[in-house]
Write an enzyme that holds these catalytic residues in place. Structure first.
Site, PDB file in Angstrom:
ATOM      1  N   GLU A  84       0.810  -1.224   0.000  1.00 55.86           N
ATOM      2  CA  GLU A  84       0.000   0.000   0.000  1.00 55.86           C
ATOM      3  C   GLU A  84       0.840   1.270   0.000  1.00 55.86           C
ATOM      4  OE1 GLU A  84      -2.705  -3.118   2.010  1.00 55.86           O
ATOM      5  OE2 GLU A  84      -0.555  -2.640   1.929  1.00 55.86           O
ATOM      6  N   VAL A  85       1.863   1.354   0.841  1.00 56.60           N
ATOM      7  CA  VAL A  85       2.652   2.594   0.896  1.00 56.60           C
ATOM      8  C   VAL A  85       3.284   2.913  -0.461  1.00 56.60           C
ATOM      9  CG1 VAL A  85       4.713   3.664   1.898  1.00 56.60           C
ATOM     10  CG2 VAL A  85       3.010   2.585   3.392  1.00 56.60           C
TER      11      VAL A  85
END
Length: 254
Positions: A135-136
């Site tokens: 996600e990051v």
């Protein structure tokens, strides 16, 4: 094997029930139907006195690819956040069931698939399975399940996993504590069924009491952490990296 809403299959192995995520064309990624159907199945099995343990796996090619980005990219931000909140509710639900849930991970456990597995009571990983939280790098904080991750590996390792500098193999996931048992590739399900079968032979009141006692500690502040992560996720979605990710998936939907 019976199909439930075409996203979940259920099969009985004596007093053990196997639930299989059934969206192979989307790599078993989670959409609203899958999350709702899985939560309903878990609640139903928890009420069924003939069931003593549950195994959760995914149909090939892997366990679960997390949130279906094609699905959520078509949503307004509020709806997207509500969906991720429902995913968090599902993860915490497993901790508070009276029946233990054993995850069998082959192929991959990515993003929400990783946190979904982490929320299970026991996790069996295929040796070469791949584990990551991407996600990051695509623009936002992992929006749910971080309490379960922290309970397994600690805050510092959880933070490193969120940065997604490297994917883990199943062997590395077990060494870190993210998974509990390693199985040869292709044998995670058989191993998880054996493990669930062992638990199913134990006195049910004692198993339920053990789950209830530890749930209070493993998931302490879990809801608050999910709420905070969800708010940060919403803020991240306004940034250029996230907007570019969603635009890519919206274009694929056209």
């Amino acid at each position: 094997m019976t199909d439930t809403a075409q996203v979940l299959a259920e099969e009985a192995y004596g007093t053990v029930r196997r639930l299989t995520l059934l969206r192979p064309l989307r790599r078993n990624a989670m959409d609203g139907a899958l999350v709702e159907t899985l939560a309903a199945a878990l609640r139903r099995l928890d009420r069924d006195e003939s069931v003593r343990a549950i195994v959760l796996d995914g149909v090939a090619p892997g366990f679960c690819a997390g949130s279906d980005l094609k699905y959520i990219s078509a949503m307004e931000l509020d709806a997207m956040c509500r969906f991720e909140q429902a995913c968090g509710d599902l993860g915490r639900l497993m901790a508070f069931l009276s029946k233990p849930v054993v995850a069998a991970v082959e192929g991959f456990a990515i993003g929400g698939g990783l946190t979904l597995a982490a929320c299970c009571d026991l996790v069996v990983a295929g040796k070469s399975s791949r584990w990551s939280l991407p996600e990051v790098p695509i623009g936002w904080l992992t929006p749910w399940g971080l309490k379960a991750l922290v309970a397994r590996v600690g805050f510092v390792r959880a933070r490193t996993l969120c940065f997604c500098l490297d994917a883990l193999t199943g062997e590395e996931a077990v060494a870190m504590g993210l998974a509990d048992r390693m199985a040869p590739d292709g044998e995670a399900l058989a191993s998880a069924l054996r493990l669930a079968g062992q638990i199913a032979e134990l006195p049910p009141p004692a198993v339920a009491a053990t789950k209830r006692f530890f749930a209070r500690h493993v998931m302490a502040d879990g809801e608050a952490m999910d709420v905070e992560a969800n708010l940060l996720f919403a803020a991240n979605c306004a940034a250029p990296a996230a907007r570019a990710t969603f635009a890519t998936f919206r274009a694929k939907s056209v």
